[in-house]
Scaffold this active site. Structure first.
Site, PDB file in Angstrom:
ATOM      1  N   HIS A 304     160.444  65.922  48.518  1.00 22.19           N
ATOM      2  CA  HIS A 304     158.996  65.986  48.764  1.00 22.19           C
ATOM      3  C   HIS A 304     158.276  65.500  47.517  1.00 22.19           C
ATOM      4  O   HIS A 304     158.721  65.768  46.413  1.00 22.19           O
ATOM      5  CB  HIS A 304     158.576  67.425  49.090  1.00 22.19           C
ATOM      6  CG  HIS A 304     157.246  67.503  49.739  1.00 22.19           C
ATOM      7  ND1 HIS A 304     156.080  67.552  49.019  1.00 22.19           N
ATOM      8  CD2 HIS A 304     156.896  67.502  51.047  1.00 22.19           C
ATOM      9  CE1 HIS A 304     155.072  67.586  49.863  1.00 22.19           C
ATOM     10  NE2 HIS A 304     155.527  67.553  51.099  1.00 22.19           N
ATOM     11  N   ASP A 361     160.434  69.487  57.664  1.00 27.78           N
ATOM     12  CA  ASP A 361     160.998  68.736  58.779  1.00 27.78           C
ATOM     13  C   ASP A 361     162.487  68.975  58.981  1.00 27.78           C
ATOM     14  O   ASP A 361     163.033  68.599  60.003  1.00 27.78           O
ATOM     15  CB  ASP A 361     160.754  67.235  58.563  1.00 27.78           C
ATOM     16  CG  ASP A 361     159.294  66.898  58.727  1.00 27.78           C
ATOM     17  OD1 ASP A 361     158.680  67.446  59.644  1.00 27.78           O
ATOM     18  OD2 ASP A 361     158.771  66.117  57.919  1.00 27.78           O
TER      19      ASP A 361
HETATM   20  N1  ACO Z   1     167.934  61.738  49.982  1.00 28.72           N
HETATM   21  C1  ACO Z   1     168.512  61.153  48.901  1.00 28.72           C
HETATM   22  N2  ACO Z   1     167.861  60.812  47.771  1.00 28.72           N
HETATM   23  C2  ACO Z   1     166.549  61.066  47.743  1.00 28.72           C
HETATM   24  C3  ACO Z   1     165.869  61.671  48.812  1.00 28.72           C
HETATM   25  C4  ACO Z   1     166.598  62.009  49.960  1.00 28.72           C
HETATM   26  N3  ACO Z   1     166.012  62.563  51.005  1.00 28.72           N
HETATM   27  N4  ACO Z   1     164.569  61.804  48.493  1.00 28.72           N
HETATM   28  C5  ACO Z   1     164.423  61.306  47.261  1.00 28.72           C
HETATM   29  N5  ACO Z   1     165.610  60.860  46.796  1.00 28.72           N
HETATM   30  C6  ACO Z   1     165.878  60.286  45.489  1.00 28.72           C
HETATM   31  C7  ACO Z   1     165.389  58.845  45.428  1.00 28.72           C
HETATM   32  O1  ACO Z   1     166.401  57.927  45.774  1.00 28.72           O
HETATM   33  C8  ACO Z   1     164.952  58.711  43.989  1.00 28.72           C
HETATM   34  O2  ACO Z   1     166.091  58.484  43.223  1.00 28.72           O
HETATM   35  P1  ACO Z   1     166.003  57.591  41.857  1.00 28.72           P
HETATM   36  O3  ACO Z   1     165.161  58.419  40.919  1.00 28.72           O
HETATM   37  O4  ACO Z   1     167.417  57.457  41.426  1.00 28.72           O
HETATM   38  O5  ACO Z   1     165.351  56.289  42.237  1.00 28.72           O
HETATM   39  C9  ACO Z   1     164.428  60.105  43.637  1.00 28.72           C
HETATM   40  O6  ACO Z   1     165.100  61.012  44.526  1.00 28.72           O
HETATM   41  C10 ACO Z   1     162.920  60.258  43.804  1.00 28.72           C
HETATM   42  O7  ACO Z   1     162.598  59.848  45.128  1.00 28.72           O
HETATM   43  P2  ACO Z   1     161.259  59.091  45.516  1.00 28.72           P
HETATM   44  O8  ACO Z   1     161.451  58.398  46.824  1.00 28.72           O
HETATM   45  O9  ACO Z   1     160.818  58.257  44.347  1.00 28.72           O
HETATM   46  O10 ACO Z   1     160.268  60.326  45.650  1.00 28.72           O
HETATM   47  P3  ACO Z   1     158.888  60.306  46.366  1.00 28.72           P
HETATM   48  O11 ACO Z   1     158.154  61.476  45.862  1.00 28.72           O
HETATM   49  O12 ACO Z   1     158.264  58.960  46.277  1.00 28.72           O
HETATM   50  O13 ACO Z   1     159.295  60.497  47.931  1.00 28.72           O
HETATM   51  C11 ACO Z   1     159.874  61.475  49.971  1.00 28.72           C
HETATM   52  C12 ACO Z   1     159.237  61.690  48.597  1.00 28.72           C
HETATM   53  C13 ACO Z   1     159.286  60.227  50.648  1.00 28.72           C
HETATM   54  C14 ACO Z   1     159.558  62.680  50.859  1.00 28.72           C
HETATM   55  C15 ACO Z   1     161.397  61.300  49.789  1.00 28.72           C
HETATM   56  O14 ACO Z   1     161.937  62.472  49.204  1.00 28.72           O
HETATM   57  C16 ACO Z   1     162.114  60.986  51.104  1.00 28.72           C
HETATM   58  O15 ACO Z   1     162.194  59.820  51.496  1.00 28.72           O
HETATM   59  N6  ACO Z   1     162.628  62.044  51.821  1.00 28.72           N
HETATM   60  C17 ACO Z   1     163.235  61.849  53.130  1.00 28.72           C
HETATM   61  C18 ACO Z   1     162.160  61.699  54.207  1.00 28.72           C
HETATM   62  C19 ACO Z   1     161.466  63.028  54.502  1.00 28.72           C
HETATM   63  O16 ACO Z   1     162.102  64.044  54.674  1.00 28.72           O
HETATM   64  N7  ACO Z   1     160.135  62.965  54.617  1.00 28.72           N
HETATM   65  C20 ACO Z   1     159.321  64.126  54.963  1.00 28.72           C
HETATM   66  C21 ACO Z   1     158.477  64.563  53.802  1.00 28.72           C
HETATM   67  S1  ACO Z   1     157.622  66.030  54.230  1.00 28.72           S
HETATM   68  C22 ACO Z   1     156.358  65.502  55.198  1.00 28.72           C
HETATM   69  O17 ACO Z   1     155.839  64.423  55.098  1.00 28.72           O
HETATM   70  C23 ACO Z   1     155.953  66.414  56.220  1.00 28.72           C
END
Ligand code: ACO
Length: 433
Positions: A304, A361
């Protein structure tokens, strides 16, 4: 005492005011930065940018706190109803008994959808995604129900009309998509029961209302009702800042919510769990793939932008999962996969170091499945729940004298000044070379 931040830029020191929120959060007010220095700030994804002052929702991502108008989400989920919580978010206070009754009466009175709107549904292709339909329908509402923003009472009715009709429109979309007769709302049923009845009642099998499932739906919608400046809420505020009508601003929010990184994640989680089951992937393989930077597989329902600990909504949703599955006497194999994945991820260094925890979720899809909601409708369920939040945020923006049309700047990285070359000359030049 007023606080300031000092910034030294190109050898010049400037002073910028610090804004302090009611929970002590601090922001450097950079509104005078460009006029004073010519610099802008750079923050793709706005992870470090406060776009507004807001008195609606407070969240602390490090401590896992979420409150609507100061009231903890745990208390609302335990004791409130979705309609009462919607009233709280939009008006800023809990309703009196009379106010709650008149709100419920209005929600019932406004629930039928204009008959002419039914024609739109019937002309959608059979496999059209209900989020696309819902977004279009909400936008179309402006043509059927103009809003009168100068009259407070009329605007209050507009908010309730939206909350009431979105539920009818969502259930209609589902019934038409499966080729069944549309079930009309019933004045004797409350908000959540009415929705379940419109979804599942049919001429062949009458729907048997279950109080525990009605309660579960109330909790599901309360948990989704607002989440401060997330992607879809920001879409509502940005689109609304152009002073477009509320229906169009909300329709933009629905479109933003549809994405799998946002509200579409509840559907994506189920697809992921189903794929894991079908392909016979082990938990270890999933975790390894999620950690592999070369692989686009992510653990959906994990991570998140703001929460760096367990999402407080996910905790409640996990408990609901057990209650609902017990109630419907169903054992969902996807739940076992989800539990094993969660346990493995929570104990894995990569997930620990990056503070990746289950978000709302992760378990919500399993709750919805158990209630009989089809996967395609999951994000629609989220949208119905988020509507009071969008309305409250749109309203706050609309009446805030500090708010301006949203218009970020950019750092240009394209070509520098270039000459236009007519096509004949370009062809001539390329044939020579
Ligand atoms: N699985 C594996 N790795 C992950 C995940 C995940 N679900 N989420 C983040 N990471 C990793 C990224 O690869 C990144 O790694 P890096 O630093 O080596 O590049 C690091 O963690 C940071 O991730 P970002 O994508 O930069 O974080 P951001 O804050 O931009 O994204 C998000 C947050 C979009 C929710 C992300 O965690 C994600 O894609 N999660 C899966 C989708 C999801 O569950 N979305 C629902 C969110 S809640 C809502 O909207 C109701």
């Amino acid at each position: 005492m007023e606080e300031f931040a000092k910034l030294i830029i190109d050898g010049k020191e400037i002073t910028l005011p610090v804004i302090v929120g009611s929970e002590g959060e601090r922001a450097i007010d950079i509104r005078s930065l460009r006029p004073q220095t010519g610099y802008i700030t750079f923050d793709p994804g706005y992870g470090n940018t406060g776009a507004c002052k807001s008195a609606i929702t407070y969240m602390d991502g490090e401590k896992g706190i979420l409150r609507y108008r100061g009231i903890p989400i745990e208390q609302l989920a335990k004791s409130s109803t979705f309609v009462e919580t919607a009233f709280l978010l939009i008006t800023g206070k809990l309703p009196t008994r009379d106010e709650l009754t008149s709100t419920s009466v209005y929600l019932n009175d406004a629930s039928p959808v204009h008959e002419s709107m039914k024609a739109f549904y019937q002309n959608y292709p059979p496999k059209a995604h209900p989020m696309g339909i819902l977004s279009a329908m909400v936008n179309a509402m402006r043509s059927f129900y103009p809003e009168l923003i100068d009259l407070e009472e009329e605007m209050n009715n507009t908010y309730l009309r939206l909350i009431s009709k979105i539920r009818t429109m969502a259930a209609m979309a589902y019934k038409i998509s499966i080729g069944q007769r549309v079930i009309y709302p019933r004045p004797d049923l409350c908000y959540c029961s009415n929705f379940l009845n419109m979804m599942f009642d049919s001429a062949v099998v009458p729907y048997r209302m279950d109080n525990d499932l009605v309660r579960a739906l109330n909790v599901f919608w309360i948990l989704h009702a607002d989440h401060e400046q997330n992607c879809s809420t920001t879409a509502v505020r940005v689109v609304g800042s152009g002073k477009v009508n509320i229906y169009s601003a909300i329709s933009a929010g629905i479109s933003a919510l549809w994405g799998p990184l946002h509200g579409g994640a509840n559907q994506a989680v189920i697809h992921m769990l189903e794929r894991i089951r079908k392909d016979g992937m082990s938990v270890e393989q999933c975790i390894a793939r999620a950690k592999d930077a070369e692989d686009d597989f992510r653990l959906m329902g994990f991570g998140h932008r703001v929460y760096k600990t367990y999402d407080p909504r996910a905790k409640i949703m996990k408990e609901m999962c057990d209650i609902v599955l017990k109630k419907v006497k169903c054992k969902d194999p996807l739940l076992d996969i989800a539990r094993n994945l969660e346990e493995a991820a929570l104990n894995d260094t990569y997930f620990k170091e990056k503070n990746l925890y289950p978000n709302v979720d992760f378990y919500s899809g399993i709750v919805l499945r158990a209630m009989g909601i089809p996967t395609d409708m999951f994000t629609v369920m989220f949208a119905i729940g988020r509507l009071p939040g969008w309305i409250a945020q749109w309203k706050e923006d609309w009446i805030d004298p500090e708010m301006k049309i949203c218009r970020p700047r950019q750092i240009y990285t394209g070509n520098i000044l270039n000459e236009y070359v007519p096509i004949d000359q370009r062809e001539e030049e390329s044939s020579v070379s």
